[in-house]
Design a protein around this motif. Structure first.
Motif, short mmCIF file in Angstrom:
data_model
loop_
_atom_site.label_atom_id
_atom_site.label_comp_id
_atom_site.label_asym_id
_atom_site.label_seq_id
_atom_site.Cartn_x
_atom_site.Cartn_y
_atom_site.Cartn_z
N GLN A 20 13.42 0.08 -2.81
CA GLN A 20 12.10 0.26 -2.21
C GLN A 20 12.09 1.53 -1.37
OE1 GLN A 20 10.08 -3.13 -0.50
NE2 GLN A 20 9.41 -1.87 1.22
N PHE A 21 11.04 2.32 -1.55
CA PHE A 21 10.82 3.53 -0.76
C PHE A 21 9.50 3.36 -0.03
CE2 PHE A 21 13.27 4.65 -4.47
CZ PHE A 21 14.25 5.49 -3.98
N GLU A 22 9.47 3.74 1.23
CA GLU A 22 8.25 3.67 2.01
C GLU A 22 8.10 5.00 2.73
OE1 GLU A 22 6.61 1.10 5.75
OE2 GLU A 22 7.76 0.04 4.21
N PHE A 23 6.92 5.60 2.65
CA PHE A 23 6.71 6.89 3.30
C PHE A 23 5.23 7.10 3.59
CE2 PHE A 23 6.72 7.47 -1.26
CZ PHE A 23 5.58 8.21 -1.50
N GLU A 24 4.99 7.99 4.56
CA GLU A 24 3.64 8.39 4.89
C GLU A 24 3.17 9.42 3.88
OE1 GLU A 24 1.42 7.41 7.39
OE2 GLU A 24 2.89 5.79 7.58
N LEU A 25 1.99 9.21 3.35
CA LEU A 25 1.42 10.18 2.42
C LEU A 25 0.99 11.43 3.17
CD1 LEU A 25 -0.75 7.76 0.29
CD2 LEU A 25 1.23 9.04 -0.51
N PRO A 26 1.08 12.58 2.51
CA PRO A 26 0.54 13.79 3.14
C PRO A 26 -0.96 13.60 3.39
CG PRO A 26 1.85 14.33 1.19
CD PRO A 26 1.68 12.85 1.21
N PRO A 27 -1.49 14.16 4.46
CA PRO A 27 -2.91 13.99 4.77
C PRO A 27 -3.83 14.46 3.64
CG PRO A 27 -1.78 15.14 6.56
CD PRO A 27 -0.80 14.95 5.45
N GLU A 28 -3.36 15.42 2.83
CA GLU A 28 -4.17 15.97 1.75
C GLU A 28 -4.19 15.08 0.51
OE1 GLU A 28 -1.71 19.04 3.89
OE2 GLU A 28 -1.21 17.34 2.65
N ALA A 29 -3.36 14.06 0.44
CA ALA A 29 -3.23 13.22 -0.75
C ALA A 29 -4.55 12.51 -1.05
CB ALA A 29 -2.12 12.20 -0.58
N SER A 30 -5.00 12.62 -2.30
CA SER A 30 -6.26 11.98 -2.69
C SER A 30 -6.06 10.95 -3.79
CB SER A 30 -7.26 13.04 -3.16
OG SER A 30 -6.77 13.70 -4.31
N ASN A 31 -4.93 11.02 -4.51
CA ASN A 31 -4.69 10.11 -5.61
C ASN A 31 -3.18 9.90 -5.77
OD1 ASN A 31 -5.37 8.47 -7.80
ND2 ASN A 31 -5.30 10.15 -9.25
N ASP B 129 9.59 1.31 -15.09
CA ASP B 129 8.44 0.60 -14.55
C ASP B 129 8.51 0.60 -13.04
OD1 ASP B 129 7.41 -0.11 -17.07
OD2 ASP B 129 8.84 -1.76 -17.21
N ILE B 130 7.72 1.46 -12.43
CA ILE B 130 7.69 1.48 -10.97
C ILE B 130 6.35 0.95 -10.50
CG2 ILE B 130 9.31 3.39 -10.83
CD1 ILE B 130 7.07 5.24 -10.16
N GLU B 131 6.37 0.41 -9.31
CA GLU B 131 5.15 -0.13 -8.72
C GLU B 131 4.83 0.66 -7.46
OE1 GLU B 131 5.20 -4.38 -8.15
OE2 GLU B 131 6.61 -4.60 -9.81
N VAL B 132 3.54 0.91 -7.26
CA VAL B 132 3.10 1.64 -6.08
C VAL B 132 1.99 0.85 -5.40
CG1 VAL B 132 1.49 3.08 -7.39
CG2 VAL B 132 2.30 3.86 -5.18
N ASP B 133 2.07 0.80 -4.07
CA ASP B 133 1.03 0.16 -3.28
C ASP B 133 0.74 1.09 -2.11
OD1 ASP B 133 -0.80 -1.71 -2.44
OD2 ASP B 133 0.68 -3.09 -1.61
N VAL B 134 -0.53 1.36 -1.87
CA VAL B 134 -0.91 2.23 -0.77
C VAL B 134 -1.66 1.40 0.27
CG1 VAL B 134 -2.24 4.27 -0.11
CG2 VAL B 134 -1.04 4.24 -2.30
N LEU B 135 -1.14 1.41 1.47
CA LEU B 135 -1.76 0.71 2.58
C LEU B 135 -2.12 1.74 3.65
CD1 LEU B 135 0.79 -2.23 2.80
CD2 LEU B 135 -1.47 -2.29 1.77
N GLY B 136 -3.38 2.08 3.72
CA GLY B 136 -3.80 3.15 4.63
C GLY B 136 -3.19 4.46 4.19
N SER B 137 -2.36 5.06 5.04
CA SER B 137 -1.71 6.32 4.68
C SER B 137 -0.24 6.13 4.31
CB SER B 137 -1.82 7.31 5.84
OG SER B 137 -1.14 6.80 6.98
N THR B 138 0.18 4.87 4.13
CA THR B 138 1.57 4.57 3.79
C THR B 138 1.66 4.16 2.32
OG1 THR B 138 2.01 3.80 6.03
CG2 THR B 138 3.56 3.12 4.33
N ALA B 139 2.61 4.76 1.60
CA ALA B 139 2.87 4.39 0.21
C ALA B 139 4.17 3.58 0.17
CB ALA B 139 3.01 5.62 -0.67
N ILE B 140 4.14 2.48 -0.59
CA ILE B 140 5.33 1.66 -0.79
C ILE B 140 5.63 1.69 -2.28
CG2 ILE B 140 6.35 -0.63 -0.58
CD1 ILE B 140 4.23 -1.10 1.68
N ILE B 141 6.81 2.15 -2.64
CA ILE B 141 7.22 2.30 -4.02
C ILE B 141 8.40 1.39 -4.28
CG2 ILE B 141 7.96 3.95 -5.80
CD1 ILE B 141 5.25 4.64 -4.39
N VAL B 142 8.35 0.62 -5.37
CA VAL B 142 9.48 -0.18 -5.80
C VAL B 142 9.90 0.36 -7.16
CG1 VAL B 142 10.32 -2.47 -6.40
CG2 VAL B 142 8.67 -2.19 -4.54
N ALA B 143 11.13 0.85 -7.24
CA ALA B 143 11.63 1.48 -8.46
C ALA B 143 13.09 1.12 -8.66
CB ALA B 143 11.47 2.99 -8.40
#
Length: 79
Positions: A56-67, A38-52
């Motif tokens: 916790q992992f935090e990273f910038e999404l690639p500009p092409e990311a749509s989903n 059970d992982i959780e994902v939250d996207v704030l602007g272009s930053t994804a925060i993953i709790v697994a």
């Protein structure tokens, strides 16, 4: 689409990152292993925060990311 550096360098033995290229786009799949079913994902602007698995992992999404979706311990980033 390029895998975010923080995911490439994640210090977990059970973390598996793969990229799949298709004619109409690409998908990055990140399998966090059985301990993080059970992982959780939250996207704030272009930053994804993953709790697994308590981490916790935090990273910038690639500009092409749509989903960005998390299901059954696998994070997918689609173009």
């Amino acid at each position: 689409m390029k895998v975010p550096t923080s995911l490439e360098n994640a210090d977990r033995d059970d973390l598996v990152v793969r990229t799949f290229e298709y004619d109409d786009g690409s998908v990055i799949a990140v399998d966090f292993g059985n301990a993080a079913a059970d992982i959780e994902v939250d996207v704030l602007g272009s930053t994804a925060i993953i709790v697994a698995g308590g981490e916790q992992f935090e990273f910038e999404l690639p500009p092409e990311a749509s989903n960005v979706v998390a299901r059954n311990g696998v994070l997918t980033i689609e173009e």
